[in-house]
Design a protein around this motif. Structure first.
Motif, PDB file in Angstrom:
ATOM      1  N   ARG A  52       4.159  15.602   9.803  1.00  0.00           N
ATOM      2  CA  ARG A  52       2.918  15.447   9.049  1.00  0.00           C
ATOM      3  C   ARG A  52       3.178  15.441   7.542  1.00  0.00           C
ATOM      4  O   ARG A  52       3.925  16.274   7.032  1.00  0.00           O
ATOM      5  N   LEU A  53       2.547  14.500   6.855  1.00  0.00           N
ATOM      6  CA  LEU A  53       2.649  14.428   5.403  1.00  0.00           C
ATOM      7  C   LEU A  53       1.883  15.605   4.797  1.00  0.00           C
ATOM      8  O   LEU A  53       0.754  15.891   5.194  1.00  0.00           O
ATOM      9  N   LYS A  54       2.479  16.260   3.825  1.00  0.00           N
ATOM     10  CA  LYS A  54       1.869  17.429   3.197  1.00  0.00           C
ATOM     11  C   LYS A  54       1.572  17.161   1.727  1.00  0.00           C
ATOM     12  O   LYS A  54       2.221  16.329   1.079  1.00  0.00           O
ATOM     13  N   THR A  55       0.609  17.902   1.191  1.00  0.00           N
ATOM     14  CA  THR A  55       0.305  17.854  -0.237  1.00  0.00           C
ATOM     15  C   THR A  55       1.330  18.692  -0.991  1.00  0.00           C
ATOM     16  O   THR A  55       2.089  19.456  -0.382  1.00  0.00           O
ATOM     17  N   PRO A  56       1.377  18.595  -2.327  1.00  0.00           N
ATOM     18  CA  PRO A  56       2.309  19.444  -3.089  1.00  0.00           C
ATOM     19  C   PRO A  56       2.132  20.934  -2.827  1.00  0.00           C
ATOM     20  O   PRO A  56       3.090  21.702  -2.925  1.00  0.00           O
ATOM     21  N   ASN A  57       0.919  21.371  -2.484  1.00  0.00           N
ATOM     22  CA  ASN A  57       0.675  22.783  -2.197  1.00  0.00           C
ATOM     23  C   ASN A  57       0.907  23.153  -0.733  1.00  0.00           C
ATOM     24  O   ASN A  57       0.628  24.273  -0.317  1.00  0.00           O
ATOM     25  N   GLY A  58       1.402  22.182   0.053  1.00  0.00           N
ATOM     26  CA  GLY A  58       1.763  22.475   1.432  1.00  0.00           C
ATOM     27  C   GLY A  58       0.665  22.277   2.456  1.00  0.00           C
ATOM     28  O   GLY A  58       0.841  22.610   3.635  1.00  0.00           O
ATOM     29  N   ARG A  59      -0.469  21.722   2.057  1.00  0.00           N
ATOM     30  CA  ARG A  59      -1.543  21.449   3.005  1.00  0.00           C
ATOM     31  C   ARG A  59      -1.291  20.112   3.699  1.00  0.00           C
ATOM     32  O   ARG A  59      -0.728  19.180   3.109  1.00  0.00           O
ATOM     33  N   THR A  60      -1.723  20.011   4.937  1.00  0.00           N
ATOM     34  CA  THR A  60      -1.625  18.731   5.638  1.00  0.00           C
ATOM     35  C   THR A  60      -2.549  17.719   4.982  1.00  0.00           C
ATOM     36  O   THR A  60      -3.732  18.000   4.754  1.00  0.00           O
ATOM     37  N   PRO A  86       4.791   7.249  -9.037  1.00  0.00           N
ATOM     38  CA  PRO A  86       3.746   6.742  -9.931  1.00  0.00           C
ATOM     39  C   PRO A  86       2.979   5.543  -9.384  1.00  0.00           C
ATOM     40  O   PRO A  86       1.896   5.229  -9.871  1.00  0.00           O
ATOM     41  N   THR A  87       3.539   4.851  -8.381  1.00  0.00           N
ATOM     42  CA  THR A  87       2.837   3.697  -7.807  1.00  0.00           C
ATOM     43  C   THR A  87       1.943   4.081  -6.636  1.00  0.00           C
ATOM     44  O   THR A  87       1.199   3.244  -6.129  1.00  0.00           O
ATOM     45  N   MET A  88       2.008   5.352  -6.207  1.00  0.00           N
ATOM     46  CA  MET A  88       1.315   5.768  -4.979  1.00  0.00           C
ATOM     47  C   MET A  88      -0.022   6.425  -5.333  1.00  0.00           C
ATOM     48  O   MET A  88      -0.217   7.631  -5.209  1.00  0.00           O
ATOM     49  N   HIS A  89      -0.959   5.600  -5.763  1.00  0.00           N
ATOM     50  CA  HIS A  89      -2.223   6.115  -6.282  1.00  0.00           C
ATOM     51  C   HIS A  89      -3.101   6.750  -5.196  1.00  0.00           C
ATOM     52  O   HIS A  89      -3.772   7.759  -5.440  1.00  0.00           O
ATOM     53  N   LEU A  90      -3.106   6.169  -4.011  1.00  0.00           N
ATOM     54  CA  LEU A  90      -3.928   6.731  -2.935  1.00  0.00           C
ATOM     55  C   LEU A  90      -3.444   8.123  -2.547  1.00  0.00           C
ATOM     56  O   LEU A  90      -4.243   9.052  -2.381  1.00  0.00           O
ATOM     57  N   THR A  91      -2.139   8.259  -2.413  1.00  0.00           N
ATOM     58  CA  THR A  91      -1.571   9.563  -2.075  1.00  0.00           C
ATOM     59  C   THR A  91      -1.894  10.583  -3.154  1.00  0.00           C
ATOM     60  O   THR A  91      -2.285  11.716  -2.858  1.00  0.00           O
ATOM     61  N   ALA A  92      -1.736  10.188  -4.413  1.00  0.00           N
ATOM     62  CA  ALA A  92      -2.005  11.099  -5.524  1.00  0.00           C
ATOM     63  C   ALA A  92      -3.476  11.519  -5.554  1.00  0.00           C
ATOM     64  O   ALA A  92      -3.792  12.691  -5.774  1.00  0.00           O
ATOM     65  N   LEU A  93      -4.374  10.569  -5.324  1.00  0.00           N
ATOM     66  CA  LEU A  93      -5.812  10.881  -5.339  1.00  0.00           C
ATOM     67  C   LEU A  93      -6.174  11.876  -4.242  1.00  0.00           C
ATOM     68  O   LEU A  93      -6.919  12.838  -4.478  1.00  0.00           O
TER      69      LEU A  93
END
Length: 275
Positions: A52-60, A86-93
């Motif tokens: 599972r892909l996680k956020t920088p804070n470790g949340r799914t 820097p190109t991954m705007h959806l992930t960052a949002l």
């Protein structure tokens, strides 16, 4: 909306050598072979080799919309040797909305956007160059007319260097509109506004009045005017325009996914009540 993920994949898999500048920001090489999307508890998650892909804070990283999840997966699938964050705007949002590092509320973002209106690019016409002013009036006035009609407000433009006033009535109307969106959508809207330097242009995109690429051209109108006069670097300006367009498009995908999910829930509830 599923076709959007395909479009994002094609955009991100560009072979433009100038785009290699993003690789200097990469902190790690690609560590996965494939991506996928799974459903879990009415949410959609993205997996990298079944992890599972996680956020920088470790949340799914879980979203409400399958098309949005597939578009995020396309971002990760489009990465080559390095992960160009820097190109991954959806992930960052989506990371920002889930982790909320600034500990913001929807009211905080709405207030920020309301305060931004008095500095909107479309409210400042050139006073030094008459030819540019005529071009701005031709291109910007139809959007301002749409804005006033859509929200039933009157908005002055700037005279001199002073920002134009935004009345309390206008702020109240816009506040109700903005707060009709959830936190994730508002966060994405703020991202789009900052890219365009114009809440009005962003609202026109959200309401599907104009396309992202047209909004970027309108936001960059003065720059385009100067480029027509003095010339342009063969690729640099086009690359910047494509980058801004991708930012606005990513914002819109998040916003519209949120709205469509909310509408689907409302419709299902109404149908259940009628049974």
């Amino acid at each position: 909306m599923l076709s959007i993920s395909i479009a994002f994949t094609r955009l991100l898999r560009t072979t433009c050598p100038s785009c290699n500048r993003f690789q200097s920001y990469a902190t790690r090489k690609r560590f996965y072979r494939g991506t996928s999307v799974i459903q879990s508890d009415n949410k959609w998650e993205i997996t990298l080799d079944h992890r599972r892909l996680k956020t920088p804070n470790g949340r799914t990283l879980a979203v409400d919309s399958e098309p949005l999840a597939r578009a995020i997966a396309a971002e990760w699938d489009a990465q080559t040797e390095h992960i160009a964050q820097p190109t991954m705007h959806l992930t960052a949002l989506c990371n920002t909305a889930l982790d909320n590092p600034g500990k913001l509320t929807s009211h905080d973002i709405a207030t920020y956007l309301l305060d931004y209106f008095s500095t909107d690019t479309l409210l400042f016409y050139s006073e030094d160059e008459r030819e540019l002013q005529v071009l701005q009036e031709k291109k910007w006035t139809p959007v301002l007319d749409w804005f006033e009609k859509r929200f039933n407000v009157k908005q002055e433009v700037a005279t001199g260097l002073l920002p134009p006033p935004v009345t309390n009535d206008t702020r109240a109307v816009l506040a109700r509109y903005l707060l009709s969106y959830n936190f994730t959508a508002l966060s994405a809207m703020s991202f789009g506004v900052e890219a365009l330097k114009s809440p009005i242009l962003m609202l026109a995109c959200v309401e599907r009045h104009i396309e992202p690429k047209d909004a970027v051209l309108l936001a960059r109108l003065e720059e385009e005017y100067q480029l027509m006069r003095w010339g342009r670097v063969p690729w640099a300006h086009e690359l910047n325009q494509a980058e801004l367009t991708s930012r606005v498009a990513a914002s819109l995908l998040v916003i519209h996914s949120s709205v469509e999910k909310h509408s689907a829930k409302a419709k299902a509830t109404a149908e259940e009540q009628s049974q």
